[in-house]
Write a protein that holds these residues in place. Structure first.
Motif, PDB file in Angstrom:
ATOM      1  N   PRO A   1       0.818  -1.200   0.000  1.00 41.57           N
ATOM      2  CA  PRO A   1       0.000   0.000   0.000  1.00 41.57           C
ATOM      3  C   PRO A   1       0.854   1.252   0.000  1.00 41.57           C
ATOM      4  CG  PRO A   1       0.022  -0.901   2.196  1.00 41.57           C
ATOM      5  CD  PRO A   1       0.834  -1.835   1.313  1.00 41.57           C
ATOM      6  N   LEU A   2       1.999   1.235   0.597  1.00 36.62           N
ATOM      7  CA  LEU A   2       2.924   2.365   0.595  1.00 36.62           C
ATOM      8  C   LEU A   2       4.328   1.810   0.525  1.00 36.62           C
ATOM      9  CD1 LEU A   2       1.368   4.623   3.375  1.00 36.62           C
ATOM     10  CD2 LEU A   2       1.280   5.009   0.917  1.00 36.62           C
ATOM     11  N   PRO A   3       5.308   2.470   0.084  1.00 34.23           N
ATOM     12  CA  PRO A   3       5.312   3.811  -0.471  1.00 34.23           C
ATOM     13  C   PRO A   3       4.886   3.799  -1.936  1.00 34.23           C
ATOM     14  CG  PRO A   3       7.528   2.966  -0.491  1.00 34.23           C
ATOM     15  CD  PRO A   3       6.655   1.903   0.149  1.00 34.23           C
ATOM     16  N   HIS A   4       4.351   4.890  -2.379  1.00 34.07           N
ATOM     17  CA  HIS A   4       3.987   5.046  -3.783  1.00 34.07           C
ATOM     18  C   HIS A   4       5.177   5.633  -4.522  1.00 34.07           C
ATOM     19  CE1 HIS A   4      -0.238   4.017  -3.626  1.00 34.07           C
ATOM     20  NE2 HIS A   4      -0.262   4.591  -2.441  1.00 34.07           N
ATOM     21  N   VAL A   5       5.524   5.008  -5.597  1.00 29.81           N
ATOM     22  CA  VAL A   5       6.639   5.456  -6.419  1.00 29.81           C
ATOM     23  C   VAL A   5       6.087   5.796  -7.799  1.00 29.81           C
ATOM     24  CG1 VAL A   5       8.837   4.791  -7.454  1.00 29.81           C
ATOM     25  CG2 VAL A   5       8.238   3.964  -5.174  1.00 29.81           C
ATOM     26  N   THR A   6       6.389   6.990  -8.303  1.00 33.08           N
ATOM     27  CA  THR A   6       5.960   7.359  -9.644  1.00 33.08           C
ATOM     28  C   THR A   6       6.876   6.685 -10.643  1.00 33.08           C
ATOM     29  OG1 THR A   6       5.132   9.482  -8.855  1.00 33.08           O
ATOM     30  CG2 THR A   6       5.528   9.278 -11.218  1.00 33.08           C
ATOM     31  N   LEU A   7       6.292   5.995 -11.607  1.00 29.65           N
ATOM     32  CA  LEU A   7       7.085   5.314 -12.617  1.00 29.65           C
ATOM     33  C   LEU A   7       7.783   6.325 -13.515  1.00 29.65           C
ATOM     34  CD1 LEU A   7       4.583   2.489 -13.611  1.00 29.65           C
ATOM     35  CD2 LEU A   7       6.432   2.398 -11.956  1.00 29.65           C
ATOM     36  N   LYS A   8       8.911   5.947 -14.069  1.00 31.02           N
ATOM     37  CA  LYS A   8       9.711   6.854 -14.879  1.00 31.02           C
ATOM     38  C   LYS A   8       9.041   7.206 -16.199  1.00 31.02           C
ATOM     39  CE  LYS A   8      14.013   5.206 -12.950  1.00 31.02           C
ATOM     40  NZ  LYS A   8      15.256   4.477 -13.177  1.00 31.02           N
ATOM     41  N   LYS A   9       8.194   6.325 -16.708  1.00 36.19           N
ATOM     42  CA  LYS A   9       7.561   6.546 -18.005  1.00 36.19           C
ATOM     43  C   LYS A   9       6.059   6.370 -17.859  1.00 36.19           C
ATOM     44  CE  LYS A   9       7.704   4.957 -22.750  1.00 36.19           C
ATOM     45  NZ  LYS A   9       8.205   3.965 -23.688  1.00 36.19           N
ATOM     46  N   GLU A  10       5.299   7.268 -18.516  1.00 42.83           N
ATOM     47  CA  GLU A  10       3.847   7.127 -18.511  1.00 42.83           C
ATOM     48  C   GLU A  10       3.467   5.960 -19.409  1.00 42.83           C
ATOM     49  OE1 GLU A  10       2.437  10.943 -19.739  1.00 42.83           O
ATOM     50  OE2 GLU A  10       2.605  11.764 -17.739  1.00 42.83           O
ATOM     51  N   LEU A  11       2.394   5.249 -19.049  1.00 40.58           N
ATOM     52  CA  LEU A  11       1.942   4.107 -19.828  1.00 40.58           C
ATOM     53  C   LEU A  11       0.761   4.504 -20.695  1.00 40.58           C
ATOM     54  CD1 LEU A  11       2.112   1.410 -17.025  1.00 40.58           C
ATOM     55  CD2 LEU A  11       3.805   1.903 -18.784  1.00 40.58           C
TER      56      LEU A  11
END
Length: 73
Positions: free
Chosen positions: A44-54
Motif C-alpha cells: 500500500p505504501l510507499p507510492h513510487v511514480t514510474l519513470k515513463k507514462e503508460l
C-alpha cells in the motif's frame, strides 16, 4: 473479427484495432484515442511514480466522463 462500435452506430462497417479500457467497446483507428496516465507503483505504501507514462486506449465518451473535456488528447 471485432467491429468498431461507434462506426456500427453510424451504419458503417469498420474493423476494430483495440478496445476502450473503461467500457470495453471495440474501436477503429478513427475512434480510438491514446491517453497517457502517470502511473504510480507500490502497495500500500510507499507510492513510487514510474519513470515513463503508460499509454492507455479509450473512447471519446469515456475520456469525457472520466477525465473531463479539459483534457487535451
Amino acid at each position: 473479427m471485432l467491429k468498431c462500435y461507434d462506426c456500427l452506430e453510424d451504419n458503417k462497417d469498420s474493423e476494430a484495432v483495440g478496445v476502450c479500457i473503461v467500457c470495453g467497446k471495440g474501436l477503429c483507428m478513427e475512434h480510438i484515442k491514446q491517453v497517457e496516465f502517470p502511473m504510480k507503483g507500490g502497495y500500500p505504501l510507499p507510492h513510487v511514480t514510474l519513470k515513463k507514462e503508460l499509454p492507455r486506449m479509450m473512447c471519446r465518451e469515456c475520456i469525457d466522463a472520466t477525465l473531463g473535456e479539459d483534457m487535451c488528447v
